[in-house]
Write a protein that holds these residues in place. Structure first.
Motif, PDB file in Angstrom:
ATOM      1  N   THR A  15      -2.999 -12.172 -12.638  1.00  0.00           N
ATOM      2  CA  THR A  15      -2.590 -10.925 -13.271  1.00  0.00           C
ATOM      3  C   THR A  15      -2.153  -9.923 -12.206  1.00  0.00           C
ATOM      4  O   THR A  15      -2.845  -9.748 -11.201  1.00  0.00           O
ATOM      5  N   GLU A  16      -1.035  -9.263 -12.442  1.00  0.00           N
ATOM      6  CA  GLU A  16      -0.578  -8.209 -11.525  1.00  0.00           C
ATOM      7  C   GLU A  16      -1.440  -6.975 -11.747  1.00  0.00           C
ATOM      8  O   GLU A  16      -1.738  -6.606 -12.884  1.00  0.00           O
ATOM      9  N   LEU A  17      -1.858  -6.338 -10.648  1.00  0.00           N
ATOM     10  CA  LEU A  17      -2.707  -5.156 -10.789  1.00  0.00           C
ATOM     11  C   LEU A  17      -2.523  -4.202  -9.631  1.00  0.00           C
ATOM     12  O   LEU A  17      -1.861  -4.509  -8.655  1.00  0.00           O
ATOM     13  N   SER A  18      -3.125  -3.008  -9.777  1.00  0.00           N
ATOM     14  CA  SER A  18      -3.147  -2.040  -8.696  1.00  0.00           C
ATOM     15  C   SER A  18      -4.587  -1.593  -8.498  1.00  0.00           C
ATOM     16  O   SER A  18      -5.378  -1.564  -9.441  1.00  0.00           O
TER      17      SER A  18
ATOM     18  N   ARG B 182       0.839  -1.196   0.000  1.00  0.00           N
ATOM     19  CA  ARG B 182       0.000   0.000   0.000  1.00  0.00           C
ATOM     20  C   ARG B 182       0.870   1.241   0.000  1.00  0.00           C
ATOM     21  O   ARG B 182       1.783   1.384   0.805  1.00  0.00           O
ATOM     22  N   GLU B 183       0.576   2.147  -0.928  1.00  0.00           N
ATOM     23  CA  GLU B 183       1.266   3.433  -0.996  1.00  0.00           C
ATOM     24  C   GLU B 183       0.212   4.504  -1.229  1.00  0.00           C
ATOM     25  O   GLU B 183      -0.353   4.592  -2.321  1.00  0.00           O
TER      26      GLU B 183
ATOM     27  N   VAL C 233     -11.509   1.006  -7.985  1.00  0.00           N
ATOM     28  CA  VAL C 233     -11.166   0.851  -9.403  1.00  0.00           C
ATOM     29  C   VAL C 233      -9.765   0.279  -9.490  1.00  0.00           C
ATOM     30  O   VAL C 233      -8.856   0.709  -8.788  1.00  0.00           O
ATOM     31  N   CYS C 234      -9.602  -0.695 -10.374  1.00  0.00           N
ATOM     32  CA  CYS C 234      -8.276  -1.297 -10.504  1.00  0.00           C
ATOM     33  C   CYS C 234      -7.746  -1.171 -11.917  1.00  0.00           C
ATOM     34  O   CYS C 234      -8.486  -0.874 -12.861  1.00  0.00           O
ATOM     35  N   GLN C 235      -6.456  -1.408 -12.047  1.00  0.00           N
ATOM     36  CA  GLN C 235      -5.772  -1.287 -13.320  1.00  0.00           C
ATOM     37  C   GLN C 235      -4.796  -2.445 -13.453  1.00  0.00           C
ATOM     38  O   GLN C 235      -4.034  -2.726 -12.528  1.00  0.00           O
TER      39      GLN C 235
ATOM     40  N   SER D  38      -0.850  -2.168  -4.536  1.00  0.00           N
ATOM     41  CA  SER D  38      -0.272  -2.985  -5.600  1.00  0.00           C
ATOM     42  C   SER D  38      -0.399  -4.442  -5.200  1.00  0.00           C
ATOM     43  O   SER D  38      -0.061  -4.813  -4.073  1.00  0.00           O
ATOM     44  N   ILE D  39      -0.895  -5.262  -6.126  1.00  0.00           N
ATOM     45  CA  ILE D  39      -1.060  -6.696  -5.887  1.00  0.00           C
ATOM     46  C   ILE D  39      -0.126  -7.417  -6.847  1.00  0.00           C
ATOM     47  O   ILE D  39      -0.303  -7.348  -8.061  1.00  0.00           O
TER      48      ILE D  39
END
Length: 170
Positions: free
Chosen positions: A155-158, A133-134, A165-167, A139-140
């Motif tokens: 899948t890596e995501l934030s 967490r920042e 909302v994620c990306q 970030s996962i």
């Protein structure tokens, strides 16, 4: 008599204070988020859709909720990875300077993989998911092929912790 009452009351107060401190540490890290996102990309001339949905509630090293499904759809086939409490996740608080985080592993990743019937691909028997967490961003970063069947990894995501909302990371 007043002195005896005072000492007994003081001892009870001190005991209550230390009990509360043990139950609720002052600097315990907490995380509560729900997320869902879809991203469409073109990879090697093929349309690929990434879809992730999850809910994570951590209180220090205690997992209240841990559910994540990560799908990847291609033109003629799809792949999925999923993890939840039935896979016996274990959380460990990590500290990297001032950035709070967690490392989530499985109590027995090989058993979780076997339970899902994923014994026909050699993707390893390990599972580790790093949560960092920042500010408002989580970030996962997964390294968890054990729960992905024929897919290589989640899948890596934030995730924006305020909006959910994620990306997807590239």
């Amino acid at each position: 008599m007043r002195r005896h009452f005072f000492l007994r009351h003081f001892a009870a107060t001190i005991t209550l204070f230390f009990s509360a401190a043990l139950l609720h540490p002052v600097n315990a890290q907490e995380l509560q988020t729900k997320f869902g996102c879809n991203t469409t990309r073109t990879e090697n001339g093929e349309k690929v859709i990434y879809a992730d949905d999850g809910e994570i509630h951590l209180n220090g090293n205690k997992i209240d909720t841990f559910r994540w499904e990560s799908d990847q759809y291609r033109t003629l086939h799809g792949f999925d990875c999923s993890v939840d409490e039935s896979d016996e996740p274990v959380a460990e608080v990590t500290e990297s300077g001032t950035t709070p985080g967690w490392r989530v592993t499985l109590k027995n990743a090989a058993a979780a993989r076997d339970r899902r019937g994923f014994d026909f691909y050699n993707h390893g028997k390990n599972c580790s998911i790093r949560l960092q967490r920042e500010g408002d961003t989580l970030s996962i970063k997964p390294t968890c092929p054990a729960l992905c069947g024929s897919r290589v990894n989640f899948t890596e995501l934030s995730v924006n912790l305020k909006t959910g909302v994620c990306q997807h990371e590239e």
